[in-house]
Design a protein around this motif. Structure first.
Motif, mmCIF file in Angstrom:
data_model
loop_
_atom_site.group_PDB
_atom_site.id
_atom_site.type_symbol
_atom_site.label_atom_id
_atom_site.label_comp_id
_atom_site.label_asym_id
_atom_site.label_seq_id
_atom_site.Cartn_x
_atom_site.Cartn_y
_atom_site.Cartn_z
ATOM 1 N N LEU A 36 -18.993 -4.031 5.886
ATOM 2 C CA LEU A 36 -19.136 -5.205 5.031
ATOM 3 C C LEU A 36 -17.869 -5.421 4.198
ATOM 4 N N VAL A 37 -17.357 -4.359 3.607
ATOM 5 C CA VAL A 37 -16.127 -4.459 2.813
ATOM 6 C C VAL A 37 -14.963 -4.856 3.717
ATOM 7 N N GLU A 38 -14.861 -4.257 4.900
ATOM 8 C CA GLU A 38 -13.781 -4.599 5.839
ATOM 9 C C GLU A 38 -13.811 -6.075 6.203
ATOM 10 N N ARG A 39 -14.990 -6.585 6.553
ATOM 11 C CA ARG A 39 -15.108 -7.996 6.945
ATOM 12 C C ARG A 39 -14.768 -8.922 5.789
ATOM 13 N N SER A 40 -15.206 -8.577 4.590
ATOM 14 C CA SER A 40 -14.912 -9.405 3.425
ATOM 15 C C SER A 40 -13.411 -9.444 3.162
ATOM 16 N N VAL A 41 -12.770 -8.274 3.171
ATOM 17 C CA VAL A 41 -11.326 -8.208 2.921
ATOM 18 C C VAL A 41 -10.577 -9.017 3.982
ATOM 19 N N GLU A 42 -10.985 -8.886 5.232
ATOM 20 C CA GLU A 42 -10.326 -9.637 6.311
ATOM 21 C C GLU A 42 -10.498 -11.138 6.121
ATOM 22 N N GLU A 43 -11.715 -11.569 5.810
ATOM 23 C CA GLU A 43 -11.976 -12.997 5.639
ATOM 24 C C GLU A 43 -11.200 -13.576 4.459
ATOM 25 N N VAL A 44 -11.222 -12.893 3.323
ATOM 26 C CA VAL A 44 -10.530 -13.389 2.129
ATOM 27 C C VAL A 44 -9.016 -13.358 2.351
ATOM 28 N N SER A 45 -8.513 -12.316 3.003
ATOM 29 C CA SER A 45 -7.074 -12.243 3.287
ATOM 30 C C SER A 45 -6.633 -13.391 4.182
ATOM 31 N N THR A 46 -7.456 -13.730 5.161
ATOM 32 C CA THR A 46 -7.141 -14.845 6.061
ATOM 33 C C THR A 46 -7.242 -16.180 5.329
ATOM 34 N N ARG A 47 -8.311 -16.351 4.582
ATOM 35 C CA ARG A 47 -8.546 -17.617 3.872
ATOM 36 C C ARG A 47 -7.433 -17.921 2.870
ATOM 37 N N TYR A 48 -6.922 -16.892 2.219
ATOM 38 C CA TYR A 48 -5.908 -17.078 1.183
ATOM 39 C C TYR A 48 -4.542 -16.558 1.596
#
Length: 139
Positions: free
Chosen positions: A122-134
């Motif tokens: 869950l933490v990995e997916r969140s970090v990946e998504e936020v890193s991509t989005r921003y």
């Protein structure tokens, strides 16, 4: 925004985090998030341990910086900051174990109540998504 990174000691903060179990859970989260992000922990404000950062800007014009991942060993629950939110993570949440959620906060009473492999994902997916989005807006 009042909550900003500072030079306060993460080690000292966690040493004062509630009882022995809460401190142990906090140290385990520290290692999990450090491993996922590859970042060293930094105090944000007086009660959030953050890893990495990103810069956000809303359509309203409001903007600021926030950790890619973070947590706080609060009195009633461990609070994890899952900045991607939970809309895309229903399947993971169904396998996580006992928890509650807010908009971007995951509340866990004890780490023994959850599957740590699912939590890591869950933490990995969140970090990946936020890193991509921003992407390109990090501070």
């Amino acid at each position: 925004m009042k909550t900003r990174p500072n030079d306060a000691s993460v080690k000292d903060f966690l040493a004062k985090a509630g009882n022995e179990r809460r401190r142990g859970d906090a140290l385990a989260l520290l290692e999990l998030m450090k491993g996922v992000t590859g970042e060293e922990p930094v105090m944000w404000g007086d009660s959030i341990v953050g890893f990495g950062s990103y810069h956000y800007r809303y359509a309203s014009g409001r903007e600021g910086d926030w950790p890619l991942a973070g947590f706080s060993p609060r009195k009633h629950a461990l609070t994890l900051y899952i900045m991607s939110g939970f809309a895309k993570h229903g399947e993971l949440l169904s396998r996580l174990g006992r928890h509650r959620t807010g908009k971007s906060c995951l509340y866990i009473k004890r780490l023994e109540d959850v599957d740590l492999n699912v939590l890591r994902e869950l933490v990995e997916r969140s970090v990946e998504e936020v890193s991509t989005r921003y992407a390109g807006s990090g501070s």
